[in-house]
Design a protein around this motif. Structure first.
Motif, mmCIF file in Angstrom:
data_model
loop_
_atom_site.group_PDB
_atom_site.id
_atom_site.type_symbol
_atom_site.label_atom_id
_atom_site.label_comp_id
_atom_site.label_asym_id
_atom_site.label_seq_id
_atom_site.Cartn_x
_atom_site.Cartn_y
_atom_site.Cartn_z
ATOM 1 N N HIS A 1 -16.480 -35.523 77.215
ATOM 2 C CA HIS A 1 -15.872 -34.201 77.060
ATOM 3 C C HIS A 1 -16.684 -33.352 76.078
ATOM 4 C CE1 HIS A 1 -12.752 -31.179 76.826
ATOM 5 N NE2 HIS A 1 -13.017 -31.142 75.537
ATOM 6 N N SER A 2 -17.061 -33.969 74.939
ATOM 7 C CA SER A 2 -17.788 -33.203 73.923
ATOM 8 C C SER A 2 -19.163 -32.773 74.410
ATOM 9 C CB SER A 2 -17.946 -34.045 72.652
ATOM 10 O OG SER A 2 -16.705 -34.517 72.203
ATOM 11 N N SER B 1 -18.780 -30.616 78.502
ATOM 12 C CA SER B 1 -18.052 -29.375 78.754
ATOM 13 C C SER B 1 -18.836 -28.231 78.108
ATOM 14 C CB SER B 1 -16.620 -29.455 78.216
ATOM 15 O OG SER B 1 -16.620 -29.877 76.883
ATOM 16 N N TYR C 1 -8.174 -30.679 64.810
ATOM 17 C CA TYR C 1 -8.911 -29.582 65.450
ATOM 18 C C TYR C 1 -9.114 -29.813 66.947
ATOM 19 C CZ TYR C 1 -9.951 -28.380 60.583
ATOM 20 O OH TYR C 1 -9.860 -28.084 59.254
ATOM 21 N N ILE C 2 -9.713 -30.969 67.323
ATOM 22 C CA ILE C 2 -9.974 -31.231 68.744
ATOM 23 C C ILE C 2 -8.668 -31.621 69.438
ATOM 24 C CG2 ILE C 2 -11.456 -32.466 70.370
ATOM 25 C CD1 ILE C 2 -13.403 -32.996 68.118
ATOM 26 N N THR C 3 -7.814 -32.327 68.716
ATOM 27 C CA THR C 3 -6.532 -32.762 69.270
ATOM 28 C C THR C 3 -5.691 -31.567 69.710
ATOM 29 O OG1 THR C 3 -6.658 -34.595 67.728
ATOM 30 C CG2 THR C 3 -4.548 -34.255 68.800
ATOM 31 N N ASP C 4 -5.720 -30.500 68.933
ATOM 32 C CA ASP C 4 -4.968 -29.288 69.296
ATOM 33 C C ASP C 4 -5.414 -28.752 70.640
ATOM 34 O OD1 ASP C 4 -3.401 -29.345 67.123
ATOM 35 O OD2 ASP C 4 -4.350 -27.665 66.063
ATOM 36 N N GLU C 5 -6.715 -28.873 70.925
ATOM 37 C CA GLU C 5 -7.237 -28.339 72.180
ATOM 38 C C GLU C 5 -7.041 -29.309 73.341
ATOM 39 O OE1 GLU C 5 -11.310 -27.155 71.782
ATOM 40 O OE2 GLU C 5 -10.870 -25.978 69.977
ATOM 41 N N GLU C 6 -7.207 -30.592 73.077
ATOM 42 C CA GLU C 6 -7.267 -31.564 74.167
ATOM 43 C C GLU C 6 -6.019 -32.432 74.290
ATOM 44 O OE1 GLU C 6 -9.579 -31.027 76.117
ATOM 45 O OE2 GLU C 6 -10.678 -29.700 74.749
#
Lengths: 244, 344
Positions: free
Chosen positions: B106-107, B110, B296-301
């Motif tokens: 994903h990192s 994308s 941070y990434i958890t909020d998006e994914e």
């Protein structure tokens, strides 16, 4: 005209200079870019002015101070090479003892014949433009700096600890092998050469900026050495930098 | 799902069989008591019951030091490095490690696709293996069980000292085509593999904890013990930050551009031109590391970006434990909420 380069030694073992002469495979390439005009260990010639002066060794007597001032006046760029020149190195351990006691130990009854000063980094006396750390400084590190200066770009600066280089090489941590290593607080750039061969880091490249020294002492003592021993290890190359 | 039984003594034969497809990369012993993913040259040297490797599987797709291009200072030309498509089998991979690769996908893939990563990733096959959690594994707390099969082509489940082979994908089926030491059997559930380390809350409650944890006292306490060596980031399977450097050879005529893993725990990471540093203190950096994993990434994914491998804890010379930090944050959060109720 090629840059005029000179090498000078102060209080040191002269190993950092000598290992320039071991750069056999690269010497001819290097000499395409620079002229060496003064280098006591390799030639007799002397020069009046230098574009780059490489200084090895710490400043530890009044005559050292005179000489370094003289060199600084006659050079454009001054580079400290090796840990003695960069921060005083092992020589600076003498600063931990009263100066009279040190003189007595070394010279006995003749101590008044030899004037001495605390062992200082070159930068404590004159302006130092760049530095190559390590005891001894590595040839690779020196070459990188030299090429950078020849090309007119900023030489590499190392802001990460030795641990980073160990991790990049996938070395097993020496703490997991029962050793106490100064890697976490020591400036990288040596390619973790000692830990890669199973020898713990003794911190020859000096401390990182903003190191957590209290945390480090706690870490070291939690791995089974006394606080006194931990402090001694930390001071080995950093007597001028650490107040413990 | 097809299921076969396989005797432990036949594992080297299976590895040799996989070698027909391509290079096999599997855990090997390294140093006194560590493990590392290496290319198999002798299938009997592969270790099946390892706890964790020093560097994650990531190193095979995103190498610690990677040459990006060669350049010439004479005519100012450059050639980029093309990564060839090579078939590879990654053998004896733990479930959290596989999950970390899916998160890295994903990192890296994308937005702007990382072509070197993609090329290395494309023809890879994964053979999973079950493991017995040690005191550092906590992947169940971030939603990854030992038998999580996502991403694997084959999976080896250790049952009573021998193995069951699960065929998960068609690619996995073709990997064992013609291997004659497998016997059809029924999948068994192994119940006694338990995690010793746990985060107290379910992972879907953690974003709320982190929402209010920015000014928690925990950070200063952790920072007082942290020596800032960066080992936690550099061994993390989901960290992907790197630095780019140009190196010129001694002839001063040519050079190369390299990228090297970087770590946000290092003091220079957030240093910018002019010497300004916007995460100068360890306390800022420790917090940032955890927020990258749980906020941070958890909020998006919608997924924790920590896979619970326990490397940051196992390899920290100062003994700082990530699940302990999270549990301390939970405790502090509970205390704060308790006070709020009393005040109202």
């Amino acid at each position: 005209m090629k840059p005029q380069v000179a090498f000078f030694d102060f209080t040191s073992c002269e190993g950092c200079q000598l290992n320039k002469l071991n750069l056999e495979n690269d010497l001819l390439d290097i000499l395409k870019h620079i002229d060496i005009v003064e280098f006591r260990e390799a030639m007799d010639d002397k020069a009046d002015f230098y574009d780059i002066a490489f200084i090895e060794g710490s400043i530890s007597s009044p005559s050292c101070v005179e000489r370094i001032h003289d060199i600084r006046r006659r050079c454009t760029t001054l580079v400290a090479i090796g840990s003695c020149a960069v921060n005083g190195g092992v020589n600076a351990m003498k600063n931990l003892h009263p100066i009279d006691e040190v003189r007595e130990t070394v010279y006995g009854k003749d101590k008044y014949l030899f004037a001495t000063l605390p062992a200082m980094a070159v930068s404590a006396v004159v302006k130092v433009d760049y530095e190559v750390r390590g005891c001894p400084m590595t040839q690779q590190d020196f070459l990188k700096l030299l090429i950078s200066l020849v090309l007119g770009k900023e030489p590499p600066k190392y802001g990460s600890p030795v641990c980073v280089e160990c991790k990049l090489k996938e070395n097993e941590c020496l703490y997991n092998r029962g050793m106490v290593c100064l890697g976490p607080i020591t400036r990288a750039g040596c390619d973790a050469i000692c830990p890669s061969f199973g020898q713990f880091c003794t911190g020859c490249r000096g401390l990182l900026d903003n190191s957590n020294l209290d945390g480090m002492l706690e870490l070291m003592t939690s791995h089974g050495i006394s606080l006194d021993e931990a402090k001694k290890r930390m001071l080995l190359y950093n007597s001028n930098e650490v107040q413990l | 799902m097809e299921c076969f039984s396989l005797l432990r003594k036949d594992i080297p034969a299976l590895i040799d069989h996989l070698g027909v497809f391509g290079q096999v990369i599997a855990p090997h012993r390294k140093g006194d008591a560590s493990y590392s993913f290496e290319t198999v040259t002798d299938s009997s040297k592969v270790v099946l019951d390892y706890n964790r490797t020093l560097l994650p599987l990531k190193k095979n797709f995103f190498p610690p030091v990677e040459k990006l291009m060669d350049f010439s200072l004479k005519d100012l030309s450059y050639t980029t490095v093309e990564v060839p498509l090579e078939p590879k089998v990654f053998f004896a991979v733990h479930s959290y490690e596989m999950q970390s690769i899916l998160r890295l996908d994903h990192s890296m893939l994308s937005g702007n696709v990382e072509s070197n990563y993609l090329n290395r990733r494309q023809k890879s096959r994964f053979v999973g293996i079950s493991f017995i959690p040690d005191e550092f594994h906590f992947s169940e707390s971030v939603g990854i069980t030992i038998e999580e099969l996502e991403g694997f082509d084959l999976y080896l489940n250790e049952v009573e000292d021998d193995f069951q082979v699960y065929v998960i994908t068609k690619k996995g089926r073709s990997l064992i085509q013609g291997f004659n030491k497998l016997r059809t059997t029924e999948p068994e559930i192994v119940a006694e593999r338990k995690f010793k380390t746990k985060i107290r809350y379910h992972y879907n409650r953690l974003p709320r904890v982190f929402q209010y944890a920015y000014h928690a006292d925990v950070w200063a306490e952790v920072a007082s013990r942290c020596v800032g060596c960066g080992s936690c980031n550099l061994t993390c399977p989901t960290c992907f930050c790197f630095d780019v450097n140009d190196e010129v050879t001694v002839t001063a005529e040519s050079g190369m551009r390299e990228r090297t893993w970087d770590s946000c725990m290092l003091v220079t990471f957030a240093q910018v031109a002019g010497g300004e540093n916007f995460r100068e203190h360890t306390v800022n950096r420790t917090r940032h590391r955890l927020y990258r994993k749980f906020k941070y990434i958890t909020d998006e994914e919608g997924l924790p970006w920590c896979v619970g491998c326990g490397r940051c804890t196992a390899f920290c010379p100062a003994g700082i434990s990530l699940p302990e930090i999270v549990n301390d944050l939970i405790r502090e959060d509970e205390k704060a909420r308790h006070h709020q109720r009393v005040l109202v």
